[in-house]
Design a protein around this motif. Structure first.
Motif, PDB file in Angstrom:
ATOM      1  N   LEU A   1       0.805  -1.228   0.000  1.00 21.27           N
ATOM      2  CA  LEU A   1       0.000   0.000   0.000  1.00 21.27           C
ATOM      3  C   LEU A   1       0.837   1.276   0.000  1.00 21.27           C
ATOM      4  O   LEU A   1       0.368   2.311  -0.453  1.00 21.27           O
ATOM      5  CB  LEU A   1      -0.949  -0.003   1.202  1.00 21.27           C
ATOM      6  N   ASP A   2       2.061   1.206   0.494  1.00 24.43           N
ATOM      7  CA  ASP A   2       2.863   2.446   0.462  1.00 24.43           C
ATOM      8  C   ASP A   2       3.279   2.786  -0.980  1.00 24.43           C
ATOM      9  O   ASP A   2       3.826   3.845  -1.243  1.00 24.43           O
ATOM     10  CB  ASP A   2       4.067   2.394   1.418  1.00 24.43           C
ATOM     11  N   HIS A   3       2.960   1.884  -1.937  1.00 26.42           N
ATOM     12  CA  HIS A   3       3.192   2.161  -3.361  1.00 26.42           C
ATOM     13  C   HIS A   3       1.880   2.209  -4.158  1.00 26.42           C
ATOM     14  O   HIS A   3       1.837   2.800  -5.227  1.00 26.42           O
ATOM     15  CB  HIS A   3       4.130   1.109  -3.959  1.00 26.42           C
ATOM     16  N   SER A   4       0.842   1.554  -3.638  1.00 28.50           N
ATOM     17  CA  SER A   4      -0.384   1.387  -4.440  1.00 28.50           C
ATOM     18  C   SER A   4      -1.622   2.062  -3.851  1.00 28.50           C
ATOM     19  O   SER A   4      -2.615   2.254  -4.543  1.00 28.50           O
ATOM     20  CB  SER A   4      -0.687  -0.114  -4.576  1.00 28.50           C
TER      21      SER A   4
ATOM     22  N   GLY B   1      11.542   1.265  -7.002  1.00 29.29           N
ATOM     23  CA  GLY B   1      10.440   0.767  -6.162  1.00 29.29           C
ATOM     24  C   GLY B   1      11.074   0.302  -4.867  1.00 29.29           C
ATOM     25  O   GLY B   1      11.967   0.977  -4.344  1.00 29.29           O
ATOM     26  N   ASP B   2      10.678  -0.870  -4.348  1.00 29.33           N
ATOM     27  CA  ASP B   2      11.369  -1.457  -3.193  1.00 29.33           C
ATOM     28  C   ASP B   2      12.235  -2.612  -3.691  1.00 29.33           C
ATOM     29  O   ASP B   2      11.738  -3.481  -4.413  1.00 29.33           O
ATOM     30  CB  ASP B   2      10.356  -2.011  -2.175  1.00 29.33           C
ATOM     31  N   LEU B   3      13.488  -2.627  -3.286  1.00 26.26           N
ATOM     32  CA  LEU B   3      14.380  -3.719  -3.703  1.00 26.26           C
ATOM     33  C   LEU B   3      14.354  -4.844  -2.676  1.00 26.26           C
ATOM     34  O   LEU B   3      14.345  -4.582  -1.469  1.00 26.26           O
ATOM     35  CB  LEU B   3      15.813  -3.204  -3.833  1.00 26.26           C
TER      36      LEU B   3
ATOM     37  N   ILE C   1      15.397   8.397  -2.296  1.00 21.77           N
ATOM     38  CA  ILE C   1      14.035   8.591  -1.787  1.00 21.77           C
ATOM     39  C   ILE C   1      13.666   7.400  -0.907  1.00 21.77           C
ATOM     40  O   ILE C   1      14.489   6.501  -0.705  1.00 21.77           O
ATOM     41  CB  ILE C   1      13.013   8.699  -2.960  1.00 21.77           C
ATOM     42  N   HIS C   2      12.416   7.386  -0.393  1.00 19.00           N
ATOM     43  CA  HIS C   2      11.885   6.239   0.356  1.00 19.00           C
ATOM     44  C   HIS C   2      12.840   5.814   1.476  1.00 19.00           C
ATOM     45  O   HIS C   2      13.239   4.660   1.575  1.00 19.00           O
ATOM     46  CB  HIS C   2      11.622   5.079  -0.610  1.00 19.00           C
ATOM     47  N   GLY C   3      13.229   6.796   2.325  1.00 20.35           N
ATOM     48  CA  GLY C   3      14.096   6.484   3.457  1.00 20.35           C
ATOM     49  C   GLY C   3      14.144   7.680   4.394  1.00 20.35           C
ATOM     50  O   GLY C   3      13.903   8.814   3.973  1.00 20.35           O
TER      51      GLY C   3
END
Ligand SMILES: [Zn+2]
Ligand SMILES: [Zn+2]
Length: 452
Positions: free
Chosen positions: A65-68, A172-174, A418-420
């Motif tokens: 959900l943090d992406h969608s 995205g998320d790795l 980003i995302h951190g």
């Protein structure tokens, strides 16, 4: 020909991933998630900063959900295009959205809900474009998109994009080493002009997967052997399957007890079983040789009624419960916690990252009492934590050295982190900043010029 990136979310924060890339030929959005600990309209990215109608396509890297979580909201704001995603992402995201919808309708005031059933159904039925890994997609405006396997959860991808001659990568998320997914190959993005890289675990190292699985099995075995029950709260998509396969792989070391897989974790696992072709070569081989669903296990139970769940927790025999949510905020895990944690013979095993201000984080920090929502009685209850508590760093996210390896292989001209959290980003710059000529650390709302 100016190309710019507008960072609508995930600037110096983990959550609500959302980027817009705007070039001469068109505008594309990458992910559109929600913040996991914020409720209401504030949980969404800063969508008001762009003209949503001008966005011709969007890409969804994976179902989390943090992406969608804000994607159906795009329809409310006039989005006319399609959302590109792998088929398993599409299959999982419907489940995630239905769950999010029921939380929004139950707990959020009506005016602050991000979207409704109508938008969700329209998005699922008409606006998703399913693709496979490595498929070369050319959009009508000339933008080229390829999704590569990110090894984070089933169907997860990182994105390779070409717009007006500029090559852009977005992680995205790795993922990290896994017992069922393929590991990513960063060389797919080698030499891109710009890399947008996630930084969730910048500065954080953990033990190898084998060592962590051993820790998990030891904690579970010792509790079961002394007659206790084990609760493993787990995120439904990704973590639950990783844990399930670890338990199954070591079943000979564990007493023969039922493994209860509850709520959305069970439903998500059924989707996993449908998409073996998206998993590691080892899983595919086992399937070909034995014809066996890697997630099928004769010890698995799925309780469908409250009565059955009560019987399982009250039964004197040992048992393992794997239930969402991972942070004991929402889902059946908090109900099991209230039943199991007061008994010192039992154990709760928290796996991976815990958000501050969640019951899981309080328990890990040694709290002897936590408050959870009893969603059957619809009231908050205080739970005594007398049971054993384990915290094992099993995660589906790349750790510091893996993120550095990714950046070192890609060697982008411009690296956008980003995302951190800010601290994690700093540590990544210290270790891997030298692989890029220019580094950007945007906040939400930042506009980055990628090409003048
Ligand atoms: Zn994720
Ligand atoms: Zn994420």
């Amino acid at each position: 020909m100016t190309i710019e990136a507008i960072v609508l979310g995930s600037g110096k924060e983990v959550g609500r991933a959302c980027l817009v890339i705007k070039g001469e030929s068109g505008t594309i959005m990458l992910d559109c998630g929600v913040h996991p600990t914020i409720t209401g309209l504030e949980a969404a990215p800063k969508l008001e900063l762009v003209d949503i109608e001008s966005i011709s396509s969007a890409v969804l890297t994976h179902a989390h959900l943090d992406h969608s979580g804000a994607i159906p909201r795009l329809l409310k704001l006039g989005f006319k295009g399609k959302v590109i995603a792998t088929l398993p992402t599409a299959a999982l995201v419907g489940m995630m959205w239905r769950d999010q919808l029921s939380i929004m309708s139950r707990e959020w005031p009506e005016e602050s809900r991000l979207w409704d059933t109508k938008e969700m159904n329209k998005m699922l039925a008409k606006r998703l474009r399913y693709v496979t890994y490595e498929e070369k997609i050319k959009l009508p405006n000339g933008i080229k998109v390829v999704l590569h396997d990110a090894g984070h959860i089933l169907g997860s991808s990182f994105v390779e994009l070409e717009i007006d001659g500029l090559r852009i990568g977005y992680t995205g998320d790795l993922g990290t080493s896994s017992n069922h997914l393929q590991y990513w190959d960063a060389s797919d993005l080698e030499g891109v002009d710009v890399l947008f890289c996630e930084s969730t675990y910048g500065g954080v190292e953990r033990k190898g997967r084998e060592a962590l699985e051993r820790e998990l099995i030891d904690a579970v075995r010792s509790t079961l052997e002394s007659g206790g029950k084990v609760l493993i709260p787990a995120m439904s998509v990704g973590k639950a399957q990783e844990i399930l396969l670890a338990l199954k792989r070591h079943e000979s070391k564990l007493p023969d007890v039922p493994v209860v897989l509850d709520g959305m974790a069970y439903r998500a696992t059924r989707v996993y079983s449908q998409f073996i072709m998206y998993m590691s070569d080892k899983i595919k081989r086992t399937f070909i040789i034995n014809g066996e669903d890697p997630f099928a296990w004769d010890r698995l139970l799925q309780p469908r009624t409250l009565k059955k769940r009560r019987r399982l927790v009250e039964h004197k025999e040992p048992c393992i419960f794997v239930a969402p949510s991972g942070m004991l905020k929402g889902g059946w895990s908090q109900w099991y916690l209230a039943k199991l944690a007061p008994n010192p013979e039992n154990a709760v095993v928290i796996c991976g990252y815990v958000d501050p201000q969640t019951p899981a984080s309080e328990i890990v920090s040694g709290a002897k009492e936590v408050e959870v929502m009893d969603f059957i009685a619809r009231e908050k209850v205080k739970v005594q934590i007398n049971c054993k508590v384990y915290h094992i760093e099993i995660s589906r996210h790349a750790m510091h050295s893996e993120l550095c390896k990714f950046i070192a292989t890609v060697k982008p001209e411009t690296l956008v982190l980003i995302h951190g959290e800010e601290e994690s980003i700093k540590k990544l710059i210290d270790s891997a900043g030298s692989y890029a000529k220019r580094i950007e650390v945007p906040i939400n709302g930042s506009i980055i010029t990628l090409k003048e």
